[in-house]
Design a protein around this motif. Structure first.
Motif, PDB file in Angstrom:
ATOM      1  N   MET A   1       2.013   1.700  -3.495  1.00 11.98           N
ATOM      2  CA  MET A   1       0.902   2.197  -4.312  1.00 11.98           C
ATOM      3  C   MET A   1       0.752   3.704  -4.136  1.00 11.98           C
ATOM      4  O   MET A   1       0.581   4.440  -5.113  1.00 11.98           O
ATOM      5  CB  MET A   1      -0.407   1.493  -3.931  1.00 11.98           C
ATOM      6  CG  MET A   1      -0.535   0.090  -4.430  1.00 11.98           C
ATOM      7  SD  MET A   1      -2.007  -0.767  -3.802  1.00 11.98           S
ATOM      8  CE  MET A   1      -3.322   0.321  -4.298  1.00 11.98           C
ATOM      9  N   LYS A   2       0.824   4.162  -2.878  1.00 11.57           N
ATOM     10  CA  LYS A   2       0.688   5.600  -2.609  1.00 11.57           C
ATOM     11  C   LYS A   2       1.824   6.388  -3.252  1.00 11.57           C
ATOM     12  O   LYS A   2       1.622   7.518  -3.684  1.00 11.57           O
ATOM     13  CB  LYS A   2       0.655   5.862  -1.108  1.00 11.57           C
ATOM     14  CG  LYS A   2      -0.631   5.425  -0.443  1.00 11.57           C
ATOM     15  CD  LYS A   2      -0.724   5.921   0.963  1.00 11.57           C
ATOM     16  CE  LYS A   2      -0.173   4.942   1.944  1.00 11.57           C
ATOM     17  NZ  LYS A   2      -0.397   5.327   3.344  1.00 11.57           N
TER      18      LYS A   2
ATOM     19  N   ALA B   1      -3.483   7.817  -5.408  1.00 12.68           N
ATOM     20  CA  ALA B   1      -3.723   6.742  -4.444  1.00 12.68           C
ATOM     21  C   ALA B   1      -3.610   7.248  -3.006  1.00 12.68           C
ATOM     22  O   ALA B   1      -4.398   6.861  -2.144  1.00 12.68           O
ATOM     23  CB  ALA B   1      -2.754   5.583  -4.671  1.00 12.68           C
TER      24      ALA B   1
ATOM     25  N   TYR C   1       3.690   5.469  -6.047  1.00 19.19           N
ATOM     26  CA  TYR C   1       3.822   5.386  -7.495  1.00 19.19           C
ATOM     27  C   TYR C   1       2.526   5.559  -8.284  1.00 19.19           C
ATOM     28  O   TYR C   1       2.575   5.770  -9.486  1.00 19.19           O
ATOM     29  CB  TYR C   1       4.482   4.057  -7.889  1.00 19.19           C
ATOM     30  CG  TYR C   1       5.919   3.975  -7.424  1.00 19.19           C
ATOM     31  CD1 TYR C   1       6.890   4.797  -7.981  1.00 19.19           C
ATOM     32  CD2 TYR C   1       6.299   3.093  -6.430  1.00 19.19           C
ATOM     33  CE1 TYR C   1       8.203   4.737  -7.561  1.00 19.19           C
ATOM     34  CE2 TYR C   1       7.614   3.011  -6.000  1.00 19.19           C
ATOM     35  CZ  TYR C   1       8.558   3.845  -6.568  1.00 19.19           C
ATOM     36  OH  TYR C   1       9.848   3.787  -6.142  1.00 19.19           O
ATOM     37  N   ILE C   2       1.386   5.443  -7.643  1.00 21.20           N
ATOM     38  CA  ILE C   2       0.112   5.590  -8.365  1.00 21.20           C
ATOM     39  C   ILE C   2      -0.477   6.949  -8.018  1.00 21.20           C
ATOM     40  O   ILE C   2      -0.781   7.239  -6.858  1.00 21.20           O
ATOM     41  CB  ILE C   2      -0.872   4.461  -8.003  1.00 21.20           C
ATOM     42  CG1 ILE C   2      -0.293   3.111  -8.428  1.00 21.20           C
ATOM     43  CG2 ILE C   2      -2.220   4.708  -8.671  1.00 21.20           C
ATOM     44  CD1 ILE C   2      -1.130   1.920  -7.996  1.00 21.20           C
TER      45      ILE C   2
ATOM     46  N   PHE D   1       0.835  -1.205   0.000  1.00 18.95           N
ATOM     47  CA  PHE D   1       0.000   0.000   0.000  1.00 18.95           C
ATOM     48  C   PHE D   1       0.867   1.252   0.000  1.00 18.95           C
ATOM     49  O   PHE D   1       0.540   2.252  -0.647  1.00 18.95           O
ATOM     50  CB  PHE D   1      -0.970   0.012   1.183  1.00 18.95           C
ATOM     51  CG  PHE D   1      -2.223  -0.772   0.917  1.00 18.95           C
ATOM     52  CD1 PHE D   1      -3.181  -0.306   0.044  1.00 18.95           C
ATOM     53  CD2 PHE D   1      -2.439  -1.989   1.541  1.00 18.95           C
ATOM     54  CE1 PHE D   1      -4.331  -1.025  -0.224  1.00 18.95           C
ATOM     55  CE2 PHE D   1      -3.587  -2.712   1.291  1.00 18.95           C
ATOM     56  CZ  PHE D   1      -4.539  -2.236   0.406  1.00 18.95           C
TER      57      PHE D   1
END
Length: 148
Positions: free
Chosen positions: A75-76, A82, A78-79, A72
């Motif tokens: 994700m925060k 997010a 690189y996305i 997670f």
């Protein structure tokens, strides 16, 4: 494999519950909040381990939870967007001494909560002496004092 899926499910459920509860839940813990946290942790422990109380089962559960947390975090990082979805955005609660009531209601923070943070961090006792009060992603209230 069941233990890994169980750990992921509990992780996601707790993430969702605390997202719905809002950052207010992270602000200040009362005795009720502490009791609730203890009950949640016990229920979580039982749900995670089920009937498997082995050291191997506990290690597998811990590794799964830490891995999920790392994923997670990635994700925060690189996305795009997010982090805003998962952690929310900082919210201005007071601007130039004026409480923004719609935002206060939305995040379930009271003027008393802001004044507690202002007293603790800046020694400010009146809303009029606050330029900005900002509810951070962490649930902490940052206080920027007014000039003069």
């Amino acid at each position: 494999m069941e233990m890994v899926l169980r750990a992921l499910a509990i992780y996601l459920i707790l993430l969702l519950v605390f997202k719905v509860a809002g950052r207010r839940a992270l602000l200040q813990m009362t005795s009720f909040d502490l009791i609730l946290l203890l009950i949640i942790s016990e229920a979580t422990q039982q749900a995670l381990l089920g009937n498997d109380f082995s050291v191997t089962g506990a290690m597998l559960t811990i590794i799964t939870l830490v891995t999920a947390d790392i994923l997670f975090g990635l994700m925060k990082k690189y996305i795009s967007g997010a982090e805003a979805v998962m952690d929310g955005m900082p919210v201005i609660l007071v601007e130039n001494g004026i409480p923004l009531t719609d935002k206060l209601q939305k995040v379930d923070v009271s003027c008393d909560d802001i004044l507690v943070a202002a007293r603790q961090s800046q020694g400010i006792t009146e809303l009029g002496k606050i330029k900005y009060a900002i509810l951070e992603r962490s649930g902490h209230i940052s206080i920027i004092p007014a000039e003069g």
